[in-house]
Design a protein around this motif. Structure first.
Motif, PDB file in Angstrom:
ATOM      1  N   GLY A 133      -1.898  -3.388  -2.178  1.00  0.00           N
ATOM      2  CA  GLY A 133      -1.825  -2.585  -3.302  1.00  0.00           C
ATOM      3  C   GLY A 133      -2.680  -1.191  -3.294  1.00  0.00           C
ATOM      4  N   VAL A 134      -3.294  -0.886  -2.385  1.00  0.00           N
ATOM      5  CA  VAL A 134      -4.273   0.286  -2.356  1.00  0.00           C
ATOM      6  C   VAL A 134      -3.143   1.532  -2.296  1.00  0.00           C
ATOM      7  CG1 VAL A 134      -5.830   1.670  -1.018  1.00  0.00           C
ATOM      8  CG2 VAL A 134      -6.220  -0.729  -1.136  1.00  0.00           C
ATOM      9  N   ALA A 135      -3.551   2.597  -2.944  1.00  0.00           N
ATOM     10  CA  ALA A 135      -2.935   3.806  -3.047  1.00  0.00           C
ATOM     11  C   ALA A 135      -3.789   5.048  -2.550  1.00  0.00           C
ATOM     12  CB  ALA A 135      -2.207   4.181  -4.480  1.00  0.00           C
ATOM     13  N   VAL A 136      -3.357   5.682  -1.820  1.00  0.00           N
ATOM     14  CA  VAL A 136      -4.328   6.937  -1.063  1.00  0.00           C
ATOM     15  C   VAL A 136      -3.463   7.857  -1.030  1.00  0.00           C
ATOM     16  CG1 VAL A 136      -5.685   7.738   0.630  1.00  0.00           C
ATOM     17  CG2 VAL A 136      -5.621   5.215   0.407  1.00  0.00           C
ATOM     18  N   TYR A 137      -3.711   9.129  -1.971  1.00  0.00           N
ATOM     19  CA  TYR A 137      -3.058  10.391  -2.086  1.00  0.00           C
ATOM     20  C   TYR A 137      -3.664  11.506  -1.801  1.00  0.00           C
ATOM     21  CZ  TYR A 137      -0.649   7.118  -5.230  1.00  0.00           C
ATOM     22  OH  TYR A 137       0.120   6.050  -5.969  1.00  0.00           O
ATOM     23  N   GLY A 138      -3.024  12.457  -1.175  1.00  0.00           N
ATOM     24  CA  GLY A 138      -3.446  13.981  -0.820  1.00  0.00           C
ATOM     25  C   GLY A 138      -4.189  13.885   0.333  1.00  0.00           C
ATOM     26  N   ASP A 139      -5.298  14.830   0.577  1.00  0.00           N
ATOM     27  CA  ASP A 139      -5.777  15.193   1.554  1.00  0.00           C
ATOM     28  C   ASP A 139      -7.248  14.373   1.668  1.00  0.00           C
ATOM     29  OD1 ASP A 139      -7.620  18.284   2.780  1.00  0.00           O
ATOM     30  OD2 ASP A 139      -7.192  16.286   3.943  1.00  0.00           O
ATOM     31  N   CYS A 152       0.871  -1.108  -0.328  1.00  0.00           N
ATOM     32  CA  CYS A 152       0.023   0.028  -0.021  1.00  0.00           C
ATOM     33  C   CYS A 152       0.983   1.154   0.042  1.00  0.00           C
ATOM     34  CB  CYS A 152      -0.910   0.061   1.250  1.00  0.00           C
ATOM     35  SG  CYS A 152      -2.357  -1.301   1.176  1.00  0.00           S
ATOM     36  N   VAL A 153       0.411   2.232  -0.800  1.00  0.00           N
ATOM     37  CA  VAL A 153       1.066   3.496  -0.524  1.00  0.00           C
ATOM     38  C   VAL A 153       0.095   4.566  -0.088  1.00  0.00           C
ATOM     39  CG1 VAL A 153       1.938   5.244  -1.930  1.00  0.00           C
ATOM     40  CG2 VAL A 153       2.413   3.047  -2.621  1.00  0.00           C
ATOM     41  N   ILE A 154       0.625   5.379   1.033  1.00  0.00           N
ATOM     42  CA  ILE A 154      -0.292   6.429   1.706  1.00  0.00           C
ATOM     43  C   ILE A 154       0.678   7.529   1.600  1.00  0.00           C
ATOM     44  CG2 ILE A 154      -1.498   7.093   3.710  1.00  0.00           C
ATOM     45  CD1 ILE A 154      -1.920   4.161   4.527  1.00  0.00           C
ATOM     46  N   ASP A 155       0.200   8.733   0.801  1.00  0.00           N
ATOM     47  CA  ASP A 155       0.985   9.688   0.613  1.00  0.00           C
ATOM     48  C   ASP A 155       0.395  11.027   0.874  1.00  0.00           C
ATOM     49  OD1 ASP A 155       3.191  11.564  -0.397  1.00  0.00           O
ATOM     50  OD2 ASP A 155       2.683  11.010  -2.408  1.00  0.00           O
ATOM     51  N   GLY A 156       0.690  11.796   2.030  1.00  0.00           N
ATOM     52  CA  GLY A 156       0.324  13.242   2.136  1.00  0.00           C
ATOM     53  C   GLY A 156      -0.501  12.953   3.504  1.00  0.00           C
ATOM     54  N   ILE A 172     -11.216  -1.325   1.904  1.00  0.00           N
ATOM     55  CA  ILE A 172     -11.188  -0.730   0.702  1.00  0.00           C
ATOM     56  C   ILE A 172     -10.353  -1.942   0.033  1.00  0.00           C
ATOM     57  CG2 ILE A 172      -9.753   0.827  -0.722  1.00  0.00           C
ATOM     58  CD1 ILE A 172     -11.744   2.060   1.310  1.00  0.00           C
ATOM     59  N   GLY A 173     -10.916  -2.409  -1.265  1.00  0.00           N
ATOM     60  CA  GLY A 173     -10.371  -3.421  -1.909  1.00  0.00           C
ATOM     61  C   GLY A 173      -8.970  -3.328  -2.477  1.00  0.00           C
ATOM     62  N   ALA A 174      -8.435  -4.251  -2.804  1.00  0.00           N
ATOM     63  CA  ALA A 174      -7.271  -4.615  -3.482  1.00  0.00           C
ATOM     64  C   ALA A 174      -7.089  -3.808  -4.764  1.00  0.00           C
ATOM     65  CB  ALA A 174      -6.708  -6.123  -3.986  1.00  0.00           C
TER      66      ALA A 174
END
Length: 110
Positions: free
Chosen positions: A41-47, A24-28, A56-58
């Protein structure tokens, strides 16, 4: 629990009961609430704020570019706001609804 292969921003706030899966990538300035599970493999970006008890699914991507909000003026002149947030704004969908796409700076999932 945060999987060792997950990449987490120093600005993120993750509840200790949340589960962050592999890759997973959590950025911000992301906020993740209690008992929320992010699969691999979940990606969460920003505010972005994700509340309690979400799953939250793959390979899901949330955030990134500003999300879309559709607005349309009613016959009486007041503005109707439909909180439809697309992962990518579609001008063709906005046009079919007779609306214009306007940027939204943050996303909340409850």
């Amino acid at each position: 629990m945060i999987h060792p292969t997950a990449v987490i921003s120093a600005h993120a706030a993750i509840d200790p009961t949340a589960e962050i899966g592999p890759w997973c990538v959590i950025d911000g300035p992301v906020q993740i609430g209690p008992r929320t599970v992010l699969m691999n493999g979940v990606a969460v970006y920003g505010d972005v704020r994700i509340g309690a008890d979400n799953h939250i699914g793959a390979h899901t991507a949330i955030g990134g570019r500003p999300q879309g909000r559709l607005t349309k003026t009613s016959p009486r002149g007041s503005k109707l706001v439909t909180a439809i947030r697309f992962l990518s704004t579609s001008p063709s969908i906005a046009a079919r609804c007779g609306a214009t796409a306007a940027p939204v700076s943050a996303m909340t999932i409850w």
